[in-house]
Design an enzyme around this catalytic site. Structure first.
Site, PDB file in Angstrom:
ATOM      1  N   HIS A  61       0.729  -1.398   0.013  1.00  0.00           N
ATOM      2  CA  HIS A  61       0.112  -0.018  -0.142  1.00  0.00           C
ATOM      3  C   HIS A  61       0.791   1.284  -0.127  1.00  0.00           C
ATOM      4  O   HIS A  61       0.853   2.145  -0.633  1.00  0.00           O
ATOM      5  CB  HIS A  61      -0.961   0.050   1.217  1.00  0.00           C
ATOM      6  CG  HIS A  61      -1.847   1.161   1.073  1.00  0.00           C
ATOM      7  ND1 HIS A  61      -2.984   1.208   1.907  1.00  0.00           N
ATOM      8  CD2 HIS A  61      -1.925   2.596   0.875  1.00  0.00           C
ATOM      9  CE1 HIS A  61      -3.750   2.419   1.732  1.00  0.00           C
ATOM     10  NE2 HIS A  61      -2.992   3.240   1.112  1.00  0.00           N
ATOM     11  N   GLU A 115       0.761   7.958  -3.645  1.00  0.00           N
ATOM     12  CA  GLU A 115       1.462   7.314  -2.387  1.00  0.00           C
ATOM     13  C   GLU A 115       2.806   8.219  -2.718  1.00  0.00           C
ATOM     14  O   GLU A 115       3.105   8.587  -1.523  1.00  0.00           O
ATOM     15  CB  GLU A 115       1.826   5.922  -2.885  1.00  0.00           C
ATOM     16  CG  GLU A 115       0.589   5.189  -2.334  1.00  0.00           C
ATOM     17  CD  GLU A 115       0.117   5.331  -0.810  1.00  0.00           C
ATOM     18  OE1 GLU A 115       0.977   5.321  -0.011  1.00  0.00           O
ATOM     19  OE2 GLU A 115      -1.251   5.348  -0.736  1.00  0.00           O
ATOM     20  N   HIS A 119       3.061  10.784   0.418  1.00  0.00           N
ATOM     21  CA  HIS A 119       4.060  10.004   1.490  1.00  0.00           C
ATOM     22  C   HIS A 119       5.445  10.324   1.121  1.00  0.00           C
ATOM     23  O   HIS A 119       6.197  10.882   1.724  1.00  0.00           O
ATOM     24  CB  HIS A 119       3.478   8.721   1.932  1.00  0.00           C
ATOM     25  CG  HIS A 119       2.418   8.570   2.360  1.00  0.00           C
ATOM     26  ND1 HIS A 119       1.801   8.855   3.552  1.00  0.00           N
ATOM     27  CD2 HIS A 119       1.064   7.858   1.627  1.00  0.00           C
ATOM     28  CE1 HIS A 119       0.559   8.511   3.737  1.00  0.00           C
ATOM     29  NE2 HIS A 119       0.246   8.132   2.392  1.00  0.00           N
TER      30      HIS A 119
HETATM   31  P1  AMP Z   1      -7.423   5.419   7.250  1.00  0.00           P
HETATM   32  O1  AMP Z   1      -8.314   6.789   7.863  1.00  0.00           O
HETATM   33  O2  AMP Z   1      -6.752   4.760   8.473  1.00  0.00           O
HETATM   34  O3  AMP Z   1      -8.076   4.668   6.591  1.00  0.00           O
HETATM   35  O4  AMP Z   1      -6.012   6.164   6.502  1.00  0.00           O
HETATM   36  C1  AMP Z   1      -6.626   6.721   5.390  1.00  0.00           C
HETATM   37  C2  AMP Z   1      -5.197   7.297   4.709  1.00  0.00           C
HETATM   38  O5  AMP Z   1      -4.549   8.522   5.741  1.00  0.00           O
HETATM   39  C3  AMP Z   1      -4.136   6.231   4.603  1.00  0.00           C
HETATM   40  O6  AMP Z   1      -4.353   5.237   3.395  1.00  0.00           O
HETATM   41  C4  AMP Z   1      -2.917   7.013   4.501  1.00  0.00           C
HETATM   42  O7  AMP Z   1      -2.691   7.629   3.395  1.00  0.00           O
HETATM   43  C5  AMP Z   1      -3.339   8.163   5.756  1.00  0.00           C
HETATM   44  N1  AMP Z   1      -2.760   7.625   6.939  1.00  0.00           N
HETATM   45  C6  AMP Z   1      -3.682   7.393   8.043  1.00  0.00           C
HETATM   46  N2  AMP Z   1      -2.807   6.938   9.163  1.00  0.00           N
HETATM   47  C7  AMP Z   1      -1.577   7.170   8.572  1.00  0.00           C
HETATM   48  C8  AMP Z   1      -0.035   7.285   9.436  1.00  0.00           C
HETATM   49  N3  AMP Z   1       0.012   6.699  10.649  1.00  0.00           N
HETATM   50  N4  AMP Z   1       1.057   7.667   8.703  1.00  0.00           N
HETATM   51  C9  AMP Z   1       0.801   7.848   7.283  1.00  0.00           C
HETATM   52  N5  AMP Z   1      -0.348   7.978   6.613  1.00  0.00           N
HETATM   53  C10 AMP Z   1      -1.533   7.704   7.334  1.00  0.00           C
HETATM   54  P1  AMP Z   2      -3.412   6.951   1.616  1.00  0.00           P
HETATM   55  O1  AMP Z   2      -3.922   8.050   1.228  1.00  0.00           O
HETATM   56  O2  AMP Z   2      -2.761   5.750   1.637  1.00  0.00           O
HETATM   57  O3  AMP Z   2      -1.790   7.080   1.327  1.00  0.00           O
HETATM   58  O4  AMP Z   2      -4.262   5.831   0.697  1.00  0.00           O
HETATM   59  C1  AMP Z   2      -5.641   6.168   0.698  1.00  0.00           C
HETATM   60  C2  AMP Z   2      -6.012   5.951  -0.687  1.00  0.00           C
HETATM   61  O5  AMP Z   2      -5.476   4.955  -1.374  1.00  0.00           O
HETATM   62  C3  AMP Z   2      -7.440   5.998  -0.729  1.00  0.00           C
HETATM   63  O6  AMP Z   2      -8.160   6.561  -1.795  1.00  0.00           O
HETATM   64  C4  AMP Z   2      -7.790   4.398  -0.790  1.00  0.00           C
HETATM   65  O7  AMP Z   2      -9.026   4.269  -1.530  1.00  0.00           O
HETATM   66  C5  AMP Z   2      -6.619   4.529  -1.783  1.00  0.00           C
HETATM   67  N1  AMP Z   2      -5.955   2.702  -1.973  1.00  0.00           N
HETATM   68  C6  AMP Z   2      -5.824   1.964  -1.068  1.00  0.00           C
HETATM   69  N2  AMP Z   2      -5.388   0.741  -1.512  1.00  0.00           N
HETATM   70  C7  AMP Z   2      -5.460   0.838  -2.760  1.00  0.00           C
HETATM   71  C8  AMP Z   2      -5.235  -0.025  -3.798  1.00  0.00           C
HETATM   72  N3  AMP Z   2      -4.659  -1.316  -3.589  1.00  0.00           N
HETATM   73  N4  AMP Z   2      -5.477   0.386  -4.928  1.00  0.00           N
HETATM   74  C9  AMP Z   2      -5.718   1.626  -5.130  1.00  0.00           C
HETATM   75  N5  AMP Z   2      -5.921   2.667  -4.322  1.00  0.00           N
HETATM   76  C10 AMP Z   2      -5.858   2.169  -3.176  1.00  0.00           C
END
Ligand code: AMP
Ligand code: AMP
Length: 226
Positions: A61, A115, A119
């Site tokens: 992820h 990503e 990040h």
């Molecule tokens: P969640 O609310 O846990 O589903 O997280 C949604 C998104 O917020 C994740 O996919 C990450 O991008 C970001 N996120 C949540 N917790 C963290 C963390 N501890 N560090 C970095 N990103 C985070």
């Molecule tokens: P965070 O913001 O990780 O970095 O990631 C959260 C976002 O990534 C949300 O919009 C999720 O729905 C998306 N996400 C998590 N897993 C996947 C996946 N396997 N493929 C595409 N999007 C994803």
């Protein structure tokens, strides 16, 4: 005279603090892997990538810079862009190990861009874009989570497993205690969704987690087929 000295002292403190801030962008990484079967079981709309159904394996992820206090930086470079040309030779490896599952079906660039921009740009003092993606791919190979679980008799067969036995199997294989995140499927089953491992700031070694990610799992969780 007294006033001048205190202003001088304050300036010194401000300068010292600013050096501290610049030299310490983040404290460690969470390396987050995801079970595709759980993503697809919960998000009614998962779509396989254009290249086809991903392997029945954990997918990456993300590699997320973290602070020890539980907070994390994001979107650190306002001009941050994802340059596919920098990693053209890694694309087939990324397709296999960092598969997109979002809809509509796409080639993964959107997920990798998200990503990197959200990040990866916060780790640019340590890793450039190419190094960031290479590091994540190496960490996945090193963790080899599916094998670690199989060695303990834990398989993606729709069965239910003790959360503690999942944690123990990964600790046995990698030496470090992971964080586990679950989701809830339409039948209200708690499912193994994402596995968090902590990694040093050079993104090369697993470390003991300075801060365990929050977990939302029942004591017994389902490992769905994919
Ligand atoms: P969640 O609310 O846990 O589903 O997280 C949604 C998104 O917020 C994740 O996919 C990450 O991008 C970001 N996120 C949540 N917790 C963290 C963390 N501890 N560090 C970095 N990103 C985070
Ligand atoms: P965070 O913001 O990780 O970095 O990631 C959260 C976002 O990534 C949300 O919009 C999720 O729905 C998306 N996400 C998590 N897993 C996947 C996946 N396997 N493929 C595409 N999007 C994803």
């Amino acid at each position: 005279m007294k006033l001048q000295f205190s202003i001088f002292t304050k300036l010194l403190i401000i300068q010292y603090l600013s050096i501290l801030c610049v030299s310490q962008d983040f404290d460690f990484f969470y390396f987050v892997q995801q079970w595709p079967g759980s993503y697809c079981d919960t998000k009614q709309s998962c779509c396989y990538p254009k290249s086809g159904k991903p392997a029945a394996d954990f997918g990456i992820h993300g590699l997320w810079p973290e602070y020890k206090d539980g907070s994390y930086p994001s979107n650190c470079d306002p001009d941050g862009v994802f340059e596919k040309s920098q990693i053209s030779d890694l694309i087939s490896d990324l397709r296999q190990n960092w598969p997109t599952l979002s809809c509509p079906s796409n080639d993964g660039t959107k997920f990798w861009t998200h990503e990197w921009v959200k990040h990866g740009t916060c780790a640019e003092s340590e890793l450039d874009q190419r190094e960031y993606f290479e590091a994540a791919l190496k960490l996945k190979e090193k963790a080899n989570l599916l094998q670690a679980l199989k060695n303990a008799g834990i398989k993606p067969d729709d069965g239910f497993y003790e959360l503690e036995s999942i944690i123990a199997a990964i600790k046995e294989a990698t030496g470090f205690t992971p964080g586990i995140e679950c989701n809830v499927d339409p039948e209200h089953n708690s499912q193994l969704y994402q596995i968090y491992m902590c990694v040093d700031t050079s993104a090369s070694e697993f470390i003991q987690c300075p801060k365990q990610p929050r977990k939302k799992c029942a004591s017994t969780v389902q490992f769905p087929r994919f």
